[in-house]
Design a protein around this motif. Structure first.
Motif, PDB file in Angstrom:
ATOM      1  N   GLY B 203       0.752  -1.041  -0.458  1.00 39.69           N
ATOM      2  CA  GLY B 203       0.012   0.131  -0.093  1.00 39.69           C
ATOM      3  C   GLY B 203       0.887   1.509  -0.172  1.00 39.69           C
ATOM      4  N   ASP B 206       1.991   2.052  -3.725  1.00 42.35           N
ATOM      5  CA  ASP B 206       0.946   2.174  -3.554  1.00 42.35           C
ATOM      6  C   ASP B 206       0.191   3.242  -4.196  1.00 42.35           C
ATOM      7  OD1 ASP B 206      -0.207   0.921  -6.394  1.00 42.35           O
ATOM      8  OD2 ASP B 206      -1.775   0.151  -5.188  1.00 42.35           O
ATOM      9  N   ASN B 207       0.258   3.434  -2.163  1.00 42.83           N
ATOM     10  CA  ASN B 207      -0.146   5.106  -2.534  1.00 42.83           C
ATOM     11  C   ASN B 207      -0.012   5.400  -0.779  1.00 42.83           C
ATOM     12  OD1 ASN B 207      -1.926   7.341  -1.757  1.00 42.83           O
ATOM     13  ND2 ASN B 207      -4.532   5.872  -2.641  1.00 42.83           N
ATOM     14  N   ARG B 209      -0.693   8.151   0.481  1.00 43.48           N
ATOM     15  CA  ARG B 209      -1.570   8.917   1.282  1.00 43.48           C
ATOM     16  C   ARG B 209      -2.620   7.760   2.056  1.00 43.48           C
ATOM     17  NH1 ARG B 209      -5.409  12.254  -2.887  1.00 43.48           N
ATOM     18  NH2 ARG B 209      -6.235  10.494  -3.131  1.00 43.48           N
ATOM     19  N   SER B 210      -3.117   7.133   1.033  1.00 43.19           N
ATOM     20  CA  SER B 210      -4.385   6.365   1.394  1.00 43.19           C
ATOM     21  C   SER B 210      -3.809   5.318   3.104  1.00 43.19           C
ATOM     22  CB  SER B 210      -5.088   5.567   0.261  1.00 43.19           C
ATOM     23  OG  SER B 210      -5.022   3.756   1.016  1.00 43.19           O
TER      24      SER B 210
END
Ligand code: ATP
Ligand code: MG
Lengths: 249, 334
Positions: B203, B206-207, B209-210
């Motif tokens: 994660g 990938d992203n 922020r999330s």
């Protein structure tokens, strides 16, 4: 007897280079309130959310949550205090099934702390949460790869990820945008249910009609400033707000 | 008449993430052989090889570990151009412990893995916030800097290095130890990466922020990934110190940074099995090409390019797809 507000924003400002994205915004938010934030494009609504959730560092001003200043805490600590937000631009983990997207919020120290260590089967909890926001269990939508889901489900997924954190304050950045009337109508009850559970909610919205039906209070932003603040029925009557929306400036 | 390629999963009754409803020996064999076959080969191959190729196998395993270490970092979004940092750090840790304190290899190996991983992590701590190429540049430069530090300060034998290290008792112990560790790392970390912990690491790649938005401190997870990858690389370095009975500045050489990346890319980035497979091909290849002499690097480079162009998904993913799916040409309906 006066109750201390859940969230107190005072003179919050942010400038990006020459752009004053948010300027001297102050307001209080009481527990259980549903606050709508509206304003034209680029008026600083998302930046305001970013400042509260500390994804962006304020240039000046204070954010006080439950009586405690939080504007210098890192973003992940703010989430642990119980402030969850969604993003205007949803970006799930596209190659994972929807329910696997829930694992990361469920892995959160906040969730572990609340349930006292073990959560049990995270997948099962993820499926329950998704069902709550409208992933039909019978149709196995939750097992579909996120990249294959339509926008409506991605927004629901975004909402479910926020709910998974069991927050006290939820900030929804344009949850309704890009959705059909029917989709919005099916999400509204979920938000009303959250209110009944005593959650405090801030909704950034462009869909004024739907927002006005559920919001207690509306704040209007324009060019980074708060230009109006009051019950939904009154704010739209103010001249400044009309000007901002009709673009007569 | 237009045609298109159709891919069909082979007929296993139920294949979900980790539940198998297996009905026959054939199906069981079909599912399990990709797991035990490599282990079986690792176990028997050394028995058939002469001393020279046995040494090559040690290299295969060492570069396999470095490639696995690289891939763990890559899956967390940290592209390392300096696997030599981990390798060299482990090599020097083992060297110092054995040379100055006479500690047995069986203790220096695990200790150097942990210490080398920890020191490397500490060195990279200040740049953890850097993203993409900026982080990569630092990892590239750090080992090269350390070489200069050793040269200038003359610590740990300076340019001469440290020699006279205790070797492991026999080549058999060397081989089965390093392949044991390689197999454990391969299957263990594969499992780790599919766990919830691994999901968080991916994660972040990938992203991030999330991930932050879930109240997770991404830097803490990056530190853990760095430490794990660092320790794997450091173990490889420590092992080589005892094999060569020597440690010196070459352990920070660029080879140890570049070859693992090549192995991971050829084998299939994003999978530890691919990284291992890549090492199993590239290291022996480099040995075979040794006979050619001066043009060796040219052939080697050409081979890499051809490979990457022909099978961009990586050898492992390609083989996996072929193994699990039928392919046939079907006519496109008008
Ligand atoms: N990271 C950034 N760097 C530079 N400028 C930014 C950044 N984020 C926002 N801005 C600027 O700040 C202003 C406010 O943007 P913001 O996204 O907060 O508006 P908004 O009210 O959310 O708009 P919309 O309704 O389109 O979502 C805009 O002029 C925008 O260009
Ligand atoms: Mg916005």
């Amino acid at each position: 007897m006066t109750v201390t507000p859940l969230l107190q924003i005072s003179k919050l400002s942010k400038s990006f280079g020459g752009v004053q994205a948010v300027s001297q915004v102050s307001f209080d938010l009481n527990e259980g309130e549903l606050l709508g934030v509206i304003g034209p494009n680029g008026s600083g609504k998302t930046t305001l959310v970013n400042l509260i959730s500390r994804f962006v560092k304020p240039s000046s001003g204070k954010v006080i949550y439950k009586g405690r200043p939080i504007h210098s805490l890192p973003a992940y600590k703010i989430v642990r205090l119980g402030i969850a937000r969604t993003f205007q631009m949803v970006r799930p983990f596209y190659q994972l099934p929807a329910y696997k997207n829930m694992i990361i919020p469920l892995f959160s120290p906040r969730v572990k702390g609340l349930v006292g260590g073990k959560y049990g089967d995270r997948d099962a909890v993820a499926l329950d949460l998704l069902e709550e926001v409208g992933f039909e269990r019978d149709a196995h939508v939750a097992y579909k790869i996120a990249g294959a889901l339509p926008q409506g489900y991605l927004k629901r997924l975004e909402l479910a990820k926020a709910i998974a954190l069991e927050p006290d304050l939820i900030i929804l950045d344009e949850l309704f945008s890009g959705l059909s009337l029917a989709e919005v109508a099916s999400i509204v009850p979920i938000i009303e249910k959250l209110r009944l559970q005593g959650k405090t909610i801030i909704m950034i919205e462009h869909r004024l009609k739907e927002l006005f039906k559920i919001a207690d209070r509306i704040i209007v932003m324009n060019y980074g400033e708060k230009i109006a603040d009051g019950p939904s029925s009154e704010v739209m009557e103010q001249d400044e707000v009309k000007n901002a929306y009709l673009g007569t400036e | 008449m237009k045609k298109r390629k159709e891919r069909i999963d082979r007929g296993i009754k139920v294949r979900s993430e980790d539940v198998f409803a297996v009905c026959s020996w054939r199906e069981m064999l079909y599912l399990s052989s990709p797991r035990w076959l490599p282990v079986f080969i690792f176990l028997t191959l050394p028995l058939l090889l002469g001393p020279y190729w046995q040494k090559v196998m040690l290299s295969v395993a060492v570069f396999g570990l470095l490639a696995i270490s690289w891939d763990i970092l890559a899956q967390t979004g940290m592209i390392s151009l300096g696997q030599a940092l981990f390798f060299g750090m482990g090599a020097y840790c083992a060297g110092v412990m054995n040379h100055y304190f006479g500690i047995s290899p069986f203790i220096t190996l695990p200790l150097a893995a942990v210490a080398g991983g920890a020191i490397s992590t500490l060195l990279l701590l200040p740049v953890l916030r850097l993203r993409g190429i900026y982080f990569s540049m630092v990892t590239l430069i750090l080992p090269l800097m350390l070489v200069r530090v050793i040269e200038a300060t003359k610590i740990f034998g300076g340019t001469e290095g440290l020699s006279g290290m205790t070797p492991l008792p026999s080549i058999w112990i060397e081989i089965y130890l390093i392949f044991g560790v390689l197999t454990a790392a391969l299957f263990g970390f594969r499992r780790m990466l599919t766990s919830d912990f691994g999901l968080v690491l991916k994660g972040i790649n990938d992203n991030d922020r999330s991930v932050t938005n879930a109240g997770i401190n991404i830097y803490w997870f990056k530190i853990q990934a760095l430490f794990i990858a660092g320790s794997v690389g450091a173990f490889a370095g420590a092992f080589m110190t005892h094999v060569y009975m020597f440690v010196g500045m070459p352990v920070f050489a660029l080879d140890y940074s570049i070859l693992p990346i090549a192995a991971a890319v050829v084998g299939g980035p994003g999978s530890l099995a691919g990284a291992t497979l890549g090492a199993c091909i590239l290291v022996p290849l480099s040995e075979v090409l040794r006979g050619i002499g001066g043009l060796r690097i040219v052939f080697y480079g050409a081979f890499l390019v051809v490979f990457i162009v022909a099978i961009p998904e990586g050898l492992f993913h390609y083989a996996q797809r072929k193994y699990h799916q039928f392919e046939r040409w079907v006519e496109v309906e008008k």
